[in-house]
Design an enzyme around this catalytic site. Structure first.
Site, PDB file in Angstrom:
ATOM      1  N   CYS A 101       8.845  64.655 -17.090  1.00  0.00           N
ATOM      2  CA  CYS A 101       9.427  63.309 -17.143  1.00  0.00           C
ATOM      3  C   CYS A 101      10.669  63.210 -16.255  1.00  0.00           C
ATOM      4  O   CYS A 101      10.913  62.186 -15.633  1.00  0.00           O
ATOM      5  CB  CYS A 101       9.763  62.923 -18.577  1.00  0.00           C
ATOM      6  SG  CYS A 101       8.392  62.043 -19.398  1.00  0.00           S
TER       7      CYS A 101
ATOM      8  N   CYS B 121      15.887  58.160 -19.232  1.00  0.00           N
ATOM      9  CA  CYS B 121      14.876  58.375 -20.269  1.00  0.00           C
ATOM     10  C   CYS B 121      14.788  57.109 -21.119  1.00  0.00           C
ATOM     11  O   CYS B 121      13.708  56.653 -21.490  1.00  0.00           O
ATOM     12  CB  CYS B 121      15.258  59.544 -21.169  1.00  0.00           C
ATOM     13  SG  CYS B 121      15.771  61.049 -20.327  1.00  0.00           S
TER      14      CYS B 121
ATOM     15  N   HIS C 206      11.744  55.115 -22.628  1.00  0.00           N
ATOM     16  CA  HIS C 206      11.430  55.442 -24.022  1.00  0.00           C
ATOM     17  C   HIS C 206      12.222  54.635 -25.044  1.00  0.00           C
ATOM     18  O   HIS C 206      12.012  54.785 -26.238  1.00  0.00           O
ATOM     19  CB  HIS C 206      11.606  56.938 -24.273  1.00  0.00           C
ATOM     20  CG  HIS C 206      10.589  57.755 -23.548  1.00  0.00           C
ATOM     21  ND1 HIS C 206       9.252  57.710 -23.857  1.00  0.00           N
ATOM     22  CD2 HIS C 206      10.699  58.611 -22.500  1.00  0.00           C
ATOM     23  CE1 HIS C 206       8.578  58.513 -23.050  1.00  0.00           C
ATOM     24  NE2 HIS C 206       9.436  59.060 -22.207  1.00  0.00           N
TER      25      HIS C 206
ATOM     26  N   ARG D  42       7.440  69.302 -20.894  1.00  0.00           N
ATOM     27  CA  ARG D  42       7.344  67.846 -20.857  1.00  0.00           C
ATOM     28  C   ARG D  42       8.628  67.229 -20.291  1.00  0.00           C
ATOM     29  O   ARG D  42       8.596  66.281 -19.514  1.00  0.00           O
ATOM     30  CB  ARG D  42       7.076  67.320 -22.270  1.00  0.00           C
ATOM     31  CG  ARG D  42       6.554  65.907 -22.316  1.00  0.00           C
ATOM     32  CD  ARG D  42       5.153  65.820 -21.793  1.00  0.00           C
ATOM     33  NE  ARG D  42       4.886  64.557 -21.146  1.00  0.00           N
ATOM     34  CZ  ARG D  42       4.039  63.625 -21.606  1.00  0.00           C
ATOM     35  NH1 ARG D  42       3.357  63.831 -22.700  1.00  0.00           N
ATOM     36  NH2 ARG D  42       3.867  62.515 -20.952  1.00  0.00           N
TER      37      ARG D  42
END
Lengths: 145, 291
Positions: free
Chosen positions: B252, B205, B209, B248
């Site tokens: 992802c 992640c 991000h 979500r």
């Protein structure tokens, strides 16, 4: 050309050769990955005087004679390994699908096909477990301090 | 002071061995550092302040729109007629309709379920697990003899949206009790999930991000990890409907070519616990609208 320049050229050549030799892979794993990346599967390479294949162990296994027993054994091994990956929450997206296709091939009596698919699934499961183990050591490297 | 020349060689080796032991045990401790959520939160804020010096910390509740001017304009136009308005009305009606047994959602929550979003998710010591708002909405239904709703969209997302709406402007205040080993472990698991590379693409992640904040990854601009959960549930134009945070997460997670975990799994609830703690100090702004 003067002598000093010749000596300089010879020295550079020596340094160059030494560097090329230093770039020779140190471990079998490095040699394997390098050759696999460059030549893909089904290629032979020499490392420390011995000849090796760029095939993964699973791919070599899938080239043995195709029998029902062998196909069943390979499928089972791959299922068990992917179960382990799931328990670690590291299973990959395509692996379950490959296992399903392998099962279908087995039911249809297509043992070679089953072995090839099981080999792919087994490889993916093995890599995802390796990824989980790597993370155990390294995930903190990415955290801002 | 120790005079090495007077020490017999054998004793010298013992000293060296003892010193080595001491160093290794220090190293072993360093590899399992203390779990300190507040230090993590400060470090994440510092990271973003340094990376995008012009962006106010409070603005991170707006995700990618805090960082990218072009998509911000489109989004402001979108927010003029909020696409989640219908869902809010539906959520309010559902919230206020008593169950068949005459009981209400309000009775299941502190403060009648109003203005409480900022405390979710929280560590439930008695149950030994992280509880999310969606989990407790469904528990409330089951306790009152109703079927649970599906986790990703529909009525559950609508009720969650309404409850977020009644909490707008409240400041997130997630607690990780320092004296509760279970809470600390859940937080740490969520943090590890966020930073560990996974899936066939070997992406974390954080790759997208954190390092990847506002950097094009193929045709997409991943938003910042800070403030990433404050506006959920979200009306997403791509979905054409409202969806929950775990919907979500699932998407992802799948995008890393992982076999995605189910919504409300332990892993996702712990992840939400970590991510929402990182948003402490930012206001609730759900429901949100995103591309």
């Amino acid at each position: 050309m003067n002598a000093a320049y010749t000596r300089y050229l010879l020295l550079s050549l020596l340094v160059f050769v030494a560097n090329v030799q230093a770039a020779e892979p140190q471990t079998y794993q490095q040699a394997f990955e390098l050759n696999r990346a460059m030549y893909g599967k089904g290629h032979l390479f020499t490392w420390q005087g011995q000849e090796f294949s760029t095939d993964h162990p699973e791919e070599l296994d899938a080239q043995t004679p195709a029998t029902r027993d062998k196909a069943e054994a390979m499928l089972h091994a791959a299922q068990v390994l992917n179960q382990r990956a799931s328990e670690l929450e590291y299973a990959w997206r395509m692996t379950a699908g490959l296992l399903e296709q392998a099962e279908q091939a087995l039911r249809a009596g297509e043992f070679r096909q089953c072995m090839n698919l099981a080999a792919q699934a087994h490889y993916q499961a093995r890599m995802s477990i390796q990824q989980a183990e790597y993370n155990q050591q390294h995930w903190r490297d990415a955290v801002p301090q | 002071m120790l005079n090495f020349r007077k020490v017999k060689p054998f004793q010298g080796w013992i000293t060296v061995a003892l010193l080595l032991c001491a160093t290794t045990s220090v190293l072993a401790d360093a590899s399992e550092p203390l779990i300190d959520p507040e230090a993590d939160r400060q470090a994440l804020r510092a990271y973003y302040l340094k990376r995008f010096p012009g962006v106010d910390i409070q603005d991170y509740i707006n995700g990618i729109y805090a960082l990218d001017a072009a998509s911000r304009e489109q989004w402001q136009a979108l927010e003029e007629f909020p696409p989640y308005e219908f869902d809010l009305e539906a959520g309010e009606a559902l919230f206020n309709t008593p169950f068949a047994n005459g009981q209400t959602y309000a009775a299941c929550f502190p403060n009648g379920g109003v203005s409480i979003r900022q405390h979710y998710p929280y560590w439930n010591a008695a149950e030994g697990r992280v509880k999310t708002l969606e989990l407790e909405i469904n528990e409330c239904r089951e306790k009152n003899g109703e079927q649970p709703y599906p986790w990703k969209k529909g009525p559950l997302a609508q009720i969650s949206a309404y409850m977020a709406w009644t909490s707008r402007g409240q400041v997130f205040d997630i607690k990780v009790p320092a004296d509760d080993a279970g809470a600390l472990a859940a937080y740490a698991a969520g943090k590890r999930f966020f930073y560990a590379k996974r899936g066939q693409l070997n992406l974390s992640c954080a790759n997208c991000h954190l390092e990847g904040s506002n950097i094009f990854i193929r045709a997409d601009l991943p938003g910042p990890a800070l403030g990433q959960t404050t506006h959920f549930p979200v009306y997403r134009s791509k979905w054409g409907e409202l969806g929950t945070l775990h919907r979500r997460y699932e998407g992802c997670h799948r995008d890393t070519r992982s076999d995605p975990l189910p919504p409300q799994s332990d892993a996702f609830r712990n992840l939400e616990y970590f991510q929402t703690y990182m948003s402490n100090g930012l206001p609730v702004n759900g429901p949100g609208a995103r591309k």
